[in-house]
Design a protein around this motif. Structure first.
Motif, PDB file in Angstrom:
ATOM      1  N   TYR A  88      12.800  -8.757 -18.174  1.00  0.00           N
ATOM      2  CA  TYR A  88      11.832  -9.836 -18.315  1.00  0.00           C
ATOM      3  C   TYR A  88      11.693 -10.613 -17.006  1.00  0.00           C
ATOM      4  N   ARG A  89      12.858 -10.939 -16.425  1.00  0.00           N
ATOM      5  CA  ARG A  89      12.826 -11.672 -15.147  1.00  0.00           C
ATOM      6  C   ARG A  89      12.197 -10.828 -14.056  1.00  0.00           C
ATOM      7  N   PHE A  90      12.494  -9.515 -14.082  1.00  0.00           N
ATOM      8  CA  PHE A  90      11.917  -8.596 -13.097  1.00  0.00           C
ATOM      9  C   PHE A  90      10.394  -8.601 -13.191  1.00  0.00           C
ATOM     10  N   LEU A  91       9.884  -8.525 -14.444  1.00  0.00           N
ATOM     11  CA  LEU A  91       8.436  -8.527 -14.644  1.00  0.00           C
ATOM     12  C   LEU A  91       7.828  -9.817 -14.115  1.00  0.00           C
ATOM     13  N   GLN A  92       8.485 -10.931 -14.443  1.00  0.00           N
ATOM     14  CA  GLN A  92       7.960 -12.231 -14.003  1.00  0.00           C
ATOM     15  C   GLN A  92       7.901 -12.314 -12.486  1.00  0.00           C
ATOM     16  N   ARG A  93       8.936 -11.774 -11.836  1.00  0.00           N
ATOM     17  CA  ARG A  93       8.999 -11.827 -10.371  1.00  0.00           C
ATOM     18  C   ARG A  93       7.955 -10.937  -9.724  1.00  0.00           C
ATOM     19  N   GLN A  94       7.784  -9.734 -10.299  1.00  0.00           N
ATOM     20  CA  GLN A  94       6.892  -8.755  -9.666  1.00  0.00           C
ATOM     21  C   GLN A  94       5.423  -8.997  -9.987  1.00  0.00           C
ATOM     22  N   MET A  95       5.166  -9.884 -10.932  1.00  0.00           N
ATOM     23  CA  MET A  95       3.793 -10.043 -11.424  1.00  0.00           C
ATOM     24  C   MET A  95       2.802 -10.366 -10.315  1.00  0.00           C
ATOM     25  N   THR A  96       3.205 -11.260  -9.407  1.00  0.00           N
ATOM     26  CA  THR A  96       2.265 -11.651  -8.355  1.00  0.00           C
ATOM     27  C   THR A  96       2.464 -10.823  -7.088  1.00  0.00           C
ATOM     28  N   LYS A  97       3.359  -9.844  -7.133  1.00  0.00           N
ATOM     29  CA  LYS A  97       3.616  -9.042  -5.932  1.00  0.00           C
ATOM     30  C   LYS A  97       2.511  -8.012  -5.714  1.00  0.00           C
ATOM     31  N   MET A  98       2.471  -7.515  -4.492  1.00  0.00           N
ATOM     32  CA  MET A  98       1.363  -6.650  -4.094  1.00  0.00           C
ATOM     33  C   MET A  98       1.684  -5.169  -4.231  1.00  0.00           C
ATOM     34  N   TRP A  99       2.948  -4.791  -4.034  1.00  0.00           N
ATOM     35  CA  TRP A  99       3.250  -3.374  -3.806  1.00  0.00           C
ATOM     36  C   TRP A  99       2.795  -2.448  -4.913  1.00  0.00           C
ATOM     37  N   TRP A 100       3.000  -2.842  -6.155  1.00  0.00           N
ATOM     38  CA  TRP A 100       2.657  -1.922  -7.245  1.00  0.00           C
ATOM     39  C   TRP A 100       1.160  -1.857  -7.478  1.00  0.00           C
ATOM     40  N   LYS A 101       0.449  -2.906  -7.053  1.00  0.00           N
ATOM     41  CA  LYS A 101      -1.013  -2.864  -7.182  1.00  0.00           C
ATOM     42  C   LYS A 101      -1.589  -1.902  -6.162  1.00  0.00           C
ATOM     43  N   VAL A 102      -1.044  -1.980  -4.935  1.00  0.00           N
ATOM     44  CA  VAL A 102      -1.466  -1.043  -3.893  1.00  0.00           C
ATOM     45  C   VAL A 102      -1.142   0.390  -4.306  1.00  0.00           C
ATOM     46  N   LEU A 103       0.053   0.557  -4.872  1.00  0.00           N
ATOM     47  CA  LEU A 103       0.491   1.878  -5.345  1.00  0.00           C
ATOM     48  C   LEU A 103      -0.474   2.416  -6.410  1.00  0.00           C
ATOM     49  N   ALA A 104      -0.864   1.538  -7.328  1.00  0.00           N
ATOM     50  CA  ALA A 104      -1.797   1.958  -8.384  1.00  0.00           C
ATOM     51  C   ALA A 104      -3.096   2.458  -7.769  1.00  0.00           C
ATOM     52  N   VAL A 105      -3.631   1.690  -6.812  1.00  0.00           N
ATOM     53  CA  VAL A 105      -4.915   2.058  -6.197  1.00  0.00           C
ATOM     54  C   VAL A 105      -4.773   3.379  -5.435  1.00  0.00           C
ATOM     55  N   ILE A 106      -3.675   3.528  -4.691  1.00  0.00           N
ATOM     56  CA  ILE A 106      -3.479   4.773  -3.930  1.00  0.00           C
ATOM     57  C   ILE A 106      -3.385   5.975  -4.879  1.00  0.00           C
ATOM     58  N   PHE A 107      -2.596   5.820  -5.945  1.00  0.00           N
ATOM     59  CA  PHE A 107      -2.454   6.920  -6.909  1.00  0.00           C
ATOM     60  C   PHE A 107      -3.801   7.309  -7.495  1.00  0.00           C
ATOM     61  N   ILE A 108      -4.593   6.309  -7.875  1.00  0.00           N
ATOM     62  CA  ILE A 108      -5.855   6.632  -8.556  1.00  0.00           C
ATOM     63  C   ILE A 108      -6.839   7.270  -7.577  1.00  0.00           C
ATOM     64  N   ILE A 109      -6.889   6.750  -6.343  1.00  0.00           N
ATOM     65  CA  ILE A 109      -7.793   7.364  -5.359  1.00  0.00           C
ATOM     66  C   ILE A 109      -7.377   8.813  -5.115  1.00  0.00           C
ATOM     67  N   TYR A 110      -6.052   9.027  -5.035  1.00  0.00           N
ATOM     68  CA  TYR A 110      -5.567  10.403  -4.858  1.00  0.00           C
ATOM     69  C   TYR A 110      -6.006  11.299  -6.012  1.00  0.00           C
ATOM     70  N   THR A 111      -5.887  10.793  -7.249  1.00  0.00           N
ATOM     71  CA  THR A 111      -6.256  11.654  -8.377  1.00  0.00           C
ATOM     72  C   THR A 111      -7.759  11.879  -8.434  1.00  0.00           C
ATOM     73  N   LEU A 112      -8.540  10.881  -7.980  1.00  0.00           N
ATOM     74  CA  LEU A 112      -9.995  11.073  -7.978  1.00  0.00           C
ATOM     75  C   LEU A 112     -10.371  12.199  -7.034  1.00  0.00           C
ATOM     76  N   ILE A 113      -9.710  12.240  -5.862  1.00  0.00           N
ATOM     77  CA  ILE A 113     -10.040  13.282  -4.881  1.00  0.00           C
ATOM     78  C   ILE A 113      -9.446  14.625  -5.315  1.00  0.00           C
ATOM     79  N   ALA A 114      -8.135  14.632  -5.549  1.00  0.00           N
ATOM     80  CA  ALA A 114      -7.472  15.896  -5.890  1.00  0.00           C
ATOM     81  C   ALA A 114      -7.923  16.405  -7.251  1.00  0.00           C
ATOM     82  N   GLY A 115      -8.251  15.482  -8.137  1.00  0.00           N
ATOM     83  CA  GLY A 115      -8.670  15.880  -9.478  1.00  0.00           C
ATOM     84  C   GLY A 115      -9.956  16.672  -9.488  1.00  0.00           C
TER      85      GLY A 115
END
Lengths: 238, 69
Positions: free
Chosen positions: A12-39
């Protein structure tokens, strides 16, 4: 029991801390762009009837995975609310459900589209489709129930309990019952979904990042909704 | 480098076309080998990048509001 509780509260504390962080949002965008191209460009197994629509696996199934991720988080926050009684946990749970319903709808519509060209009709009353529709109503009922109670604490408590029970029923309806009968949908009647036979290495390389990327995106949208809701709530209670 | 890449891609695509026998499921191999599929991919990626930037900007605005509180 204590270890489960401590793991849960650490998470729970981990989620609260990471909520405003950037890294996983960037990761999400990179993953999806990759799947759009490779897909679109990577090779896929040749199958009759499915033909090129097999690529829908990269886009239709991740909608359900995204829905599942936010629904799991919603249950987590509902349980958390029953323990803590804090209003913000209730708000997190409801915004997770709201986001989940968006991806639910997208999953249903893309599934209907895919069904039209492989099963022959948008809606053929298939067990998978019917139980997905029932589970959709189950979650709509959650929102209706929630909005029909005026008193805040009562509303939060009742909807948290409803949510905790709605989740396993939804899982059984969508992922268990259709598999026990004959259904057109892959993964039914004892055949593994795009499992051992169909999903080859080329597809896995796109499919798993897609699942991860869209799940993160759904969680991201849910956190944005939650943060807006929190500000609204503060403004209202002033 | 670009030419080499294009050469490799084109050869691979040709291989896909030649590999297609009459009794195999119909796949979009010729569609991809024409090269125009990249346009569709580009459009889809542009749309998604636009949406992602939009989400990021919402996130930033929200953070600003949260800080003011």
């Amino acid at each position: 029991m204590n270890t489960i509780l401590s793991i849960a509260s650490a998470f729970y504390r981990f989620l609260q801390r990471q909520m405003t962080k950037m890294w996983w949002k960037v990761l999400a965008v990179i993953f999806i762009i990759y799947t759009l191209i490779a897909g679109f460009l990577m090779g896929v197994p040749d199958k009759f009837i499915l033909n090129e629509t097999i690529r829908n696996l990269y886009f239709h199934v991740p909608m359900w995975m995204a829905m599942l991720s936010v629904f799991v988080m919603s249950v987590f926050y509902s349980i958390k609310y029953l323990g803590s009684g804090q209003e913000k946990d209730d708000l997190a749970a409801v915004e997770c459900v709201n986001t989940g319903l968006l991806f639910y709808t997208l999953g249903l519509i893309t599934g209907m589209m895919w069904a039209k060209y492989t099963w022959g009709a948008y809606w053929s009353g298939d067990p998978k489709q019917n139980s997905a529709a029932i589970a959709f109503l189950l979650y709509c009922a959650y929102l209706v129930l929630r909005n029909s109670i005026d008193e805040e604490q009562k509303r939060a408590k009742i909807s948290a309990i409803y949510n905790i029970f709605a989740f396993p029923i939804m899982i059984v309806l969508i992922f268990v019952l259709p598999r026990m009968t004959d259904s057109l949908h892959p993964g039914s009647g004892g055949n593994p979904a795009f499992g051992k036979y169909d999903l080859d290495g080329r597809m896995r390389a796109v499919f798993y990042p897609a699942m991860l990327g869209w799940s993160f995106l759904a969680v991201w949208i849910a956190t944005i909704r939650y943060r807006i809701r929190l500000i609204e709530h503060k403004n209202n209670s002033l | 480098m670009k030419r080499l890449l294009a050469f490799i891609l084109l050869t691979l695509n040709c291989a896909a076309v030649f590999a297609q026998a009459a009794d195999r499921p119909e796949m979009a191999d010729t569609f991809r080998s024409s090269g125009k599929i990249y346009v569709v991919v580009a459009v889809v990626v542009i749309i998604f990048v636009g949406l992602a930037i939009y989400l990021f900007s919402i996130d930033r605005r929200l953070r600003k509001i949260e800080k003011d509180k």
